[in-house]
Design a protein around this motif. Structure first.
Motif, PDB file in Angstrom:
ATOM      1  N   GLU A  89     -15.452   2.571 -37.883  1.00 34.01           N
ATOM      2  CA  GLU A  89     -14.699   3.587 -37.146  1.00 34.01           C
ATOM      3  C   GLU A  89     -14.821   4.946 -37.827  1.00 34.01           C
ATOM      4  O   GLU A  89     -14.946   5.980 -37.176  1.00 34.01           O
TER       5      GLU A  89
ATOM      6  N   TYR B  54     -18.197   6.296 -37.007  1.00 35.75           N
ATOM      7  CA  TYR B  54     -18.254   6.705 -35.603  1.00 35.75           C
ATOM      8  C   TYR B  54     -17.585   8.062 -35.393  1.00 35.75           C
ATOM      9  O   TYR B  54     -18.094   8.914 -34.646  1.00 35.75           O
TER      10      TYR B  54
ATOM     11  N   SER C 224     -20.770  10.397 -33.704  1.00 39.00           N
ATOM     12  CA  SER C 224     -20.682   9.556 -32.508  1.00 39.00           C
ATOM     13  C   SER C 224     -21.969   9.536 -31.705  1.00 39.00           C
ATOM     14  O   SER C 224     -22.053   8.872 -30.674  1.00 39.00           O
TER      15      SER C 224
ATOM     16  N   HIS D 246     -16.444  -4.207 -30.053  1.00 37.01           N
ATOM     17  CA  HIS D 246     -15.525  -4.311 -28.910  1.00 37.01           C
ATOM     18  C   HIS D 246     -15.867  -5.512 -28.023  1.00 37.01           C
ATOM     19  O   HIS D 246     -14.973  -6.107 -27.413  1.00 37.01           O
TER      20      HIS D 246
ATOM     21  N   ASP E 137     -12.300  -5.173 -25.960  1.00 39.35           N
ATOM     22  CA  ASP E 137     -12.046  -3.949 -25.190  1.00 39.35           C
ATOM     23  C   ASP E 137     -13.358  -3.571 -24.496  1.00 39.35           C
ATOM     24  O   ASP E 137     -14.148  -2.770 -24.991  1.00 39.35           O
TER      25      ASP E 137
ATOM     26  N   ASN F 198     -13.987  -1.912 -21.826  1.00 42.63           N
ATOM     27  CA  ASN F 198     -14.118  -0.531 -21.347  1.00 42.63           C
ATOM     28  C   ASN F 198     -14.714   0.363 -22.435  1.00 42.63           C
ATOM     29  O   ASN F 198     -15.608   1.179 -22.179  1.00 42.63           O
ATOM     30  N   LYS F 199     -14.231   0.192 -23.661  1.00 40.91           N
ATOM     31  CA  LYS F 199     -14.765   0.992 -24.774  1.00 40.91           C
ATOM     32  C   LYS F 199     -16.212   0.586 -25.078  1.00 40.91           C
ATOM     33  O   LYS F 199     -17.041   1.441 -25.400  1.00 40.91           O
TER      34      LYS F 199
ATOM     35  N   GLN G 176     -18.353   2.293 -22.528  1.00 38.63           N
ATOM     36  CA  GLN G 176     -18.496   3.726 -22.825  1.00 38.63           C
ATOM     37  C   GLN G 176     -19.560   3.962 -23.894  1.00 38.63           C
ATOM     38  O   GLN G 176     -20.397   4.861 -23.770  1.00 38.63           O
ATOM     39  N   CYS G 177     -19.531   3.140 -24.955  1.00 36.08           N
ATOM     40  CA  CYS G 177     -20.520   3.295 -26.036  1.00 36.08           C
ATOM     41  C   CYS G 177     -21.935   3.019 -25.529  1.00 36.08           C
ATOM     42  O   CYS G 177     -22.875   3.760 -25.848  1.00 36.08           O
TER      43      CYS G 177
END
Length: 672
Positions: free
Chosen positions: A416, A419, A423, A436, A442, A444-445, A448-449
């Motif tokens: 983290e 990141y 990013s 994730h 997660d 959704n995350k 996104q990545c």
């Protein structure tokens, strides 16, 4: 005598070369095969190239080739030429020993690999200039023209440096007795086929998509190499596409001789156009002229100074690291560890060694050693992203093995931090997405990545692979198959993706597709025991499913086909197989009774019909067939029929049984 077809991984070529990997071979390369070997005396990894028997047909040919190859070997080490170490005969077979160029983390070490992705103008210029330097240097030191410049003979190192290989091998084509056949026969694999034929002018030799027009007539010179280089430049600016395309050798000859160069938008167009002039005299005179043009564009368009040729010392600092990297790329982790440790003895500030050594310890599941060596590297470079990612990996995999959530959480805290600092880094994005998918759930995350990763570079298979894993974990089988298939389209050498596709097809009971995927996984990694196990299970399931399909939905149609052919004995065998699977199935028992009746085995037929009715008393078809069989028996028992009438009555019975049974088979899609 060493037989090229029989050499296997683990064998020795000569006294010192242990075969670690095999590249090419029949149907894959035009001339021969390359063996990646550990040379025990030199303590180094080398590439040994050998050739098909047709190129080694006489001592004169071998001597001629050796003389030419020695010019390559005698070259002092050059940054843009693969180093040829020796030409040797092991067990009466000719081998050339060369520098080994390891693959990068995406499995790339030739220009062919890079042509799958867009190549920037800057990179095309850089590689073009480097190739020109290599050709100038070789010609100035007595090496004759190459005659086979193409992406497969252009190596690319991990540092994105070009190195051309196979100098001098053109001489092997002279004096061969191989005759060119079927010039006008279609062949989809012409980019891997060299053509050879003697002519009055010389040997016709080359690989058709890159051959200059005059090469088809047995003529070649440095200007032929410039033409081939022009094709390569064209490909670098057109994502691997060829300027001239055909499915036959004769077609390529016509294309190269008469078809105009297609127009395209590139700063390199004028250079490529001059390289690809049909007449040699209208091309550049030599590679120095080509290089000067390329350097002019580099300065004026890129706006930077042309990179200098690295000197000898720059090329050979800490060779122990490169040994280690070579062993690591071949998954020979113990030897890689030894070399990396030697490299640290030479230079304990080399961050690359700490990164790679930490990775190897993690691969070996020596997590404490990995964490220790990476932390030592971080004392010299505390913000190094690659070191931090390697440290996160070590904690994560240790946590997974030990089922220790605290270690996984620690891995995430490190990741983290990386990141937040960067990013846009692709390695970081993929690891965050993986975390994730596998730990936080997660999705959704994770999405996104991965979408961000693909927006930065859509031509790398890894995010597609991770999307496949995410949907597989979520139980969305069809969506997972779609993403894994996209990953394979980008990179067809991903054994783990084929394995995952196999598992998904298996889940859908598509056992033929599953079998094919597991076979493809094994074609890439033949030693993986999981793949072998998965394949064996899929093959068994496929056999069972086929039997079940025959005994279920396909049963009536198959039985009807045998019935209509009059093959009653085979129909009976077919039903017997079905009954062994389902011994209490009244439908199958009736089938057997009906077939026995048609075969004239009425007593046995009645036994099975009665058994079917015992299980299913209102079975109308069984009742009707039993009545038809019993009728002539009753008359015969009363002795009221003559022999002729008896035969006629039995024939009539069979006809009526056949009609009833055929109608039932035709009407029903399943059992009765």
């Amino acid at each position: 005598m060493v037989n090229v077809k029989r050499i296997k991984i683990g064998d020795h070529i000569g006294d010192s070369n242990e075969v670690l990997n095999i590249v090419g071979g029949a149907g894959k390369t035009g001339m021969g095969v390359v063996y990646i070997c550990y040379h025990s005396r030199w303590d180094f990894i080398v590439a040994l190239k050998s050739f098909q028997n047709r190129f080694l047909s006489s001592p004169e040919i071998i001597r001629s080739f050796k003389r030419e190859a020695l010019a390559w070997i005698s070259l002092e080490k050059h940054p843009y030429i693969v180093n040829a170490i020796s030409v040797d005969t092991f067990d009466e077979r000719l081998f050339i020993t060369m520098e080994y160029i390891p693959k990068d983390e995406l499995g790339r070490n030739t220009l062919t690999h890079y042509l799958r992705y867009p190549i920037s103008l800057k990179m095309a210029l850089k590689w073009g200039i480097e190739l020109c330097h290599a050709m100038e240097y070789a010609f100035s030191h007595g090496v004759s023209h190459h005659r086979d410049i193409k992406p497969d003979n252009i190596m690319i190192t991990k540092e994105k440096t070009l190195k051309i290989t196979d100098f001098g091998l053109a001489k092997l084509w002279d004096h061969t007795n191989f005759k060119l056949k079927n010039r006008n026969s279609p062949n989809k694999n012409l980019n891997n086929i060299k053509i050879f034929q003697s002519s009055k002018a010389g040997s016709i030799a080359g690989t058709p998509p890159w051959m200059a027009p005059e090469q088809f007539e047995g003529k070649s010179s440095v200007k032929s190499d410039i033409y081939s280089f022009g094709v390569v430049l064209y490909q670098m600016q057109n994502q691997g596409k060829y300027p001239f395309i055909s499915s036959t050798i004769e077609g390529y000859e016509i294309e190269h001789k008469y078809t105009p160069l297609p127009n395209f938008n590139s700063k390199l167009f004028s250079i490529i156009k001059k390289c690809l002039r049909k007449k040699p005299k209208k091309r550049f005179s030599n590679f120095e002229e080509v290089r000067m043009e390329l350097e002019g564009i580099y300065k004026n368009v890129i706006g930077e100074s042309v990179p200098k040729i690295p000197d000898y010392l720059e090329l050979h600092l800490n060779s122990q690291f490169w040994k280690g990297y070579s062993f690591q790329s071949l998954k020979m982790y113990d030897r890689a560890i030894d070399e990396y440790q030697k490299a640290l003895e030479i230079d304990d500030f080399d961050i690359a060694v700490y990164i790679n050594l930490g990775q190897v310890y993690t691969y070996k599941k020596k997590f404490d050693e990995a964490i220790g060596i990476i932390n030592k590297g971080l004392t010299f470079s505390p913000k190094n992203i690659s070191l931090l990612i390697s440290l996160s990996d070590a904690y994560r995999y240790k946590g997974i093995i030990l089922k220790d959530q605290a270690l996984i959480d620690k891995s995430w805290r490190i990741l983290e931090r990386v990141y937040k600092a960067n990013s846009e880094d692709l390695d970081t994005l993929s690891r965050v997405a993986s975390y994730h998918i596998n730990h936080s759930k997660d999705y959704n995350k994770a999405t996104q990545c991965l979408e961000k990763y693909m927006s930065i570079n859509p031509n790398i298979s890894h995010p597609y692979h991770l999307f496949g894993l995410m949907y597989k974990r979520r139980g969305m089988v069809d969506e997972a198959i779609k993403w894994f298939s996209r990953a394979i389209k980008i990179n067809p050498n991903l054994d783990s993706v084929y394995d995952n596709l196999g598992l998904l097809f298996f889940k859908k009971e598509m056992y033929d597709d599953a079998t094919l995927m597991f076979q493809k996984a094994l074609s890439i990694d033949s030693k993986n025991q999981d793949y072998h196990f998965n394949l064996s299970v899929a093959v068994n399931k496929r056999k069972i499913k086929r039997n079940d399909e025959i005994l279920a939905g396909e049963f009536p149609s198959t039985l009807l086909e045998l019935f209509e052919r009059g093959d009653l004995e085979k129909a009976l065998t077919f039903i017997n197989r079905a009954i062994t699977k389902n011994p209490h199935d009244s439908d199958l028992i009736l089938n057997k009774g009906a077939i026995l009746a048609l075969l004239g085995k009425n007593k046995d037929a009645l036994m099975y019909l009665n058994l079917a009715l015992k299980n299913k008393p209102d079975f109308q078809l069984a009742i009707k067939i039993r009545e038809l069989i019993n009728q002539p028996f009753e008359k015969l028992n009363k002795k009221t029929l003559k022999i002729g009438n008896q035969n006629r009555t039995e024939t009539e019975t069979k006809r009526r049984v056949k009609e009833l049974f055929q109608k039932a088979l035709t009407d029903r899609a399943g059992g009765w």
